[in-house]
Structure formats: structure tokens, C-alpha cells
Design a protein around this motif. Structure first.
Motif, mmCIF file in Angstrom:
data_model
loop_
_atom_site.group_PDB
_atom_site.id
_atom_site.type_symbol
_atom_site.label_atom_id
_atom_site.label_comp_id
_atom_site.label_asym_id
_atom_site.label_seq_id
_atom_site.Cartn_x
_atom_site.Cartn_y
_atom_site.Cartn_z
ATOM 1 N N VAL A 45 28.090 36.859 41.626
ATOM 2 C CA VAL A 45 28.705 37.765 42.596
ATOM 3 C C VAL A 45 29.943 38.408 41.973
ATOM 4 N N GLN A 46 30.112 39.700 42.182
ATOM 5 C CA GLN A 46 31.308 40.404 41.733
ATOM 6 C C GLN A 46 32.392 40.203 42.781
ATOM 7 N N LEU A 47 33.505 39.603 42.381
ATOM 8 C CA LEU A 47 34.522 39.194 43.349
ATOM 9 C C LEU A 47 35.881 39.814 43.051
ATOM 10 N N ALA A 48 36.471 40.402 44.092
ATOM 11 C CA ALA A 48 37.853 40.872 44.052
ATOM 12 C C ALA A 48 38.655 40.049 45.051
ATOM 13 N N VAL A 49 39.951 39.923 44.807
ATOM 14 C CA VAL A 49 40.811 39.107 45.654
ATOM 15 C C VAL A 49 42.084 39.886 45.975
ATOM 16 N N VAL A 50 42.512 39.816 47.218
ATOM 17 C CA VAL A 50 43.843 40.287 47.617
ATOM 18 C C VAL A 50 44.576 39.091 48.194
ATOM 19 N N VAL A 51 45.764 38.821 47.676
ATOM 20 C CA VAL A 51 46.543 37.676 48.146
ATOM 21 C C VAL A 51 47.869 38.167 48.720
ATOM 22 N N GLY A 52 48.296 37.553 49.820
ATOM 23 C CA GLY A 52 49.568 37.907 50.441
ATOM 24 C C GLY A 52 50.735 37.248 49.729
ATOM 25 N N GLY A 53 51.924 37.414 50.307
ATOM 26 C CA GLY A 53 53.119 36.846 49.684
ATOM 27 C C GLY A 53 53.984 36.063 50.643
ATOM 28 N N LEU A 115 41.299 52.460 39.766
ATOM 29 C CA LEU A 115 40.018 52.132 40.382
ATOM 30 C C LEU A 115 38.898 52.012 39.354
ATOM 31 N N ARG A 116 38.784 52.956 38.449
ATOM 32 C CA ARG A 116 37.674 52.926 37.489
ATOM 33 C C ARG A 116 37.749 51.692 36.587
ATOM 34 N N LYS A 117 38.965 51.284 36.220
ATOM 35 C CA LYS A 117 39.104 50.066 35.419
ATOM 36 C C LYS A 117 38.726 48.839 36.245
ATOM 37 N N ALA A 118 39.119 48.846 37.526
ATOM 38 C CA ALA A 118 38.771 47.718 38.396
ATOM 39 C C ALA A 118 37.259 47.590 38.518
ATOM 40 N N LEU A 119 36.576 48.703 38.708
ATOM 41 C CA LEU A 119 35.117 48.679 38.827
ATOM 42 C C LEU A 119 34.469 48.177 37.537
ATOM 43 N N ARG A 120 35.027 48.593 36.402
ATOM 44 C CA ARG A 120 34.479 48.145 35.120
ATOM 45 C C ARG A 120 34.660 46.644 34.945
ATOM 46 N N HIS A 121 35.832 46.131 35.327
ATOM 47 C CA HIS A 121 36.063 44.689 35.258
ATOM 48 C C HIS A 121 35.040 43.933 36.105
ATOM 49 N N GLU A 123 32.085 44.895 37.075
ATOM 50 C CA GLU A 123 30.752 44.996 36.480
ATOM 51 C C GLU A 123 30.573 44.042 35.306
ATOM 52 N N LYS A 124 31.675 43.717 34.637
ATOM 53 C CA LYS A 124 31.631 42.781 33.510
ATOM 54 C C LYS A 124 31.768 41.328 33.961
ATOM 55 N N GLY A 125 31.827 41.114 35.281
ATOM 56 C CA GLY A 125 31.885 39.757 35.793
ATOM 57 C C GLY A 125 33.277 39.163 35.883
ATOM 58 N N ARG A 126 34.299 39.988 35.738
ATOM 59 C CA ARG A 126 35.674 39.505 35.834
ATOM 60 C C ARG A 126 36.145 39.526 37.285
ATOM 61 N N VAL A 127 36.930 38.534 37.656
ATOM 62 C CA VAL A 127 37.579 38.552 38.970
ATOM 63 C C VAL A 127 38.761 39.506 38.885
ATOM 64 N N VAL A 128 38.871 40.407 39.850
ATOM 65 C CA VAL A 128 40.003 41.331 39.891
ATOM 66 C C VAL A 128 40.893 40.952 41.067
ATOM 67 N N ILE A 129 42.150 40.643 40.766
ATOM 68 C CA ILE A 129 43.124 40.307 41.807
ATOM 69 C C ILE A 129 44.017 41.517 42.011
ATOM 70 N N PHE A 130 44.005 42.053 43.213
ATOM 71 C CA PHE A 130 44.824 43.226 43.533
ATOM 72 C C PHE A 130 46.164 42.759 44.093
#
Length: 245
Positions: A45-53, A115-121, A123-130
Motif C-alpha cells: 500500500v502507498q502510504l502518506a502520513v500527516v501528524v499534528g503537533g 506534489l510531483r516529488k511526493a507522488l514519485r516517492h 510510487e517507489k514505495g516510500r512513506v511520505v510524511i507531510f
């Protein structure tokens, strides 16, 4: 288990990282969250994360006692960067490639949000934390989560909480609170249910982004939801009627 969704965004509150502490980051909770994220990624699964503070600094609270709201919110954004870097470290120690992208410029510790870098990450299976929310004051990390989910074309937004879903009142304070299994975006707004702020819910509604509110405390819940199990509370279009249990 076979995932039902290919790309998902997970929203974590800063408070979720505190554990039983009054503030800061619990190492045990951080490792637990990293394990849960790893289990999702191992399914492809391609996973992105947003974490609060909120475990470090909450802008709204600071503005209530006299601090300028814009300054307070920028401090809150920096708190999310701290949490994101900590989470990145914990995830990468489990062998999962991770990138932090920040909406405010902190080049020494994170990539700028592109955005385009995030999408590429992804697609490569990397978790992206925003990190750093939307980069603008007066917008919550819940709104940032919906915005980023829309931008990356996530199929589902998972909102992790301390309870097993959405209730008609605070179940911690009210033992008679009724669990809501399914509800529409509009009903969440009309009933002023405090799962997300109105801006976030409205943005999700306008773009038909399904949300699932669930407990992160139960091991494997996120993975099971992604695989199609009926857990937590589903928030969606009019077709999903309000079902209070």
C-alpha cells in the motif's frame, strides 16, 4: 490479507504520540506507530502520513491566552516538523524508506512540499510524511490531511483517535454516548461532532473523500480497515446513512 485500497493517507494527532505522558513523544508509542505503518507498507500500500503537533505546542490554545494567532500557529507548524522527523526515524529503523515534506522551508531537515516529488516517492514505495500543515496559519492539520489526501489522490483517509470511532458525545465524559457506525459529512457538520473541524469535513465532502475514524490503540486496526474490514466509523456521501448503535 489483500488490501482494498492502493493509496491511503493516515492522520495522526500529536497527542497520540504522547502515550501516558503529559507532553512530548513517548518512545514506546513511536515504535508502536512505526510498526503499524510498516505492516501497512509491507502489503504494497502507498502510504502518506500527516501528524499534528499538539503534544508539543498547540497554536489555538496559545492564542487563547494572548499570543498572536499567526505566531502561535507557526510555532505549531514547527512542532509538527519535530514529530515528523521523529516518526521518520522510527519508520526507517524498520527498513521502510521515508521522506518528510514540509509546507514551510526547513531545508536542513526536510524536503519542501512538492506534489510531483511526493507522488514519485509514493510510487517507489516510500512513506511520505507531510509536515507543517498547509503552511498557513488558521488551518488545522486535519484540514491539511484532507488537502494532501486530495492532492495525492488517496482513496481513503484514516483518522486515528484514542477511541474506536465517532460518538454522539464524548465517550470519556459521557458513559451513555452512542457509537455512530456510519454518518454523512453534512450530519457531522450539522451535529457539530468534534472529529475534525468544519473546514476539513467540508473539503472532504466537496471532493467525495471517504473517511474512517478508528482506534490506533488496537494493533492491526489500520491494516484491517485497508483490507476492507468494517471497523470504526465511516464518514461519506449521502448514500451512507447515519447508523447509530
Amino acid at each position: 490479507m489483500t488490501p482494498r485500497y492502493k493509496r491511503v493517507l493516515l492522520k495522526l494527532s500529536g497527542e497520540a504520540l504522547m502515550g501516558d505522558q503529559t507532553m512530548g513523544i513517548s518512545p514506546d508509542v513511536l515504535q508502536y506507530v512505526a510498526e503499524e505503518i510498516e505492516s501497512i507498507c509491507r502489503m504494497g500500500v502507498q502510504l502518506a502520513v500527516v501528524v499534528g503537533g499538539g503534544n508539543i505546542f498547540r497554536g489555538v490554545a496559545a492564542s487563547s491566552y494572548g499570543m498572536d494567532r499567526t505566531s502561535a500557529d507557526h510555532m505549531g507548524m514547527l512542532a509538527t516538523v519535530i514529530n515528523s522527523i521523529a516518526l521518520q526515524d522510527a519508520i526507517e529503523k524498520r527498513g521502510i524508506a521515508t521522506r518528510v515534506q514540509s509546507a514551510i522551508e526547513v531545508h536542513a531537515v526536510a524536503e519542501p512540499y512538492i506534489l510531483r516529488k511526493a507522488l514519485r516517492h509514493l510510487e517507489k514505495g516510500r512513506v511520505v510524511i507531510f509536515a507543517a500543515g498547509t503552511g498557513n496559519p488558521y488551518f488545522t492539520t486535519d484540514t491539511a490531511a484532507v488537502l494532501r489526501a486530495e492532492e495525492i489522490h488517496a482513496e481513503l483517509l484514516l483518522k486515528a483517535t484514542k477511541v474506536n470511532g465517532l460518538y454522539d458525545s464524548d465517550p470519556v465524559k459521557n458513559s451513555g454516548a452512542r457509537f455512530i457506525k456510519q454518518i454523512t459529512y453534512m450530519d457531522v457538520i450539522k451535529r457539530q461532532l468534534a472529529v475534525m473541524d468544519a473546514t476539513a469535513i467540508t473539503l472532504a465532502m466537496d471532493n467525495h473523500l471517504p473517511l474512517v475514524v478508528f482506534s490506533m490503540r488496537d494493533k492491526g486496526n489500520a491494516r484491517r480497515i485497508i483490507c476492507g474490514e468494517d471497523l470504526g466509523t465511516y464518514i461519506g456521501d449521502e448514500a451512507s446513512a447515519d447508523q447509530s448503535i
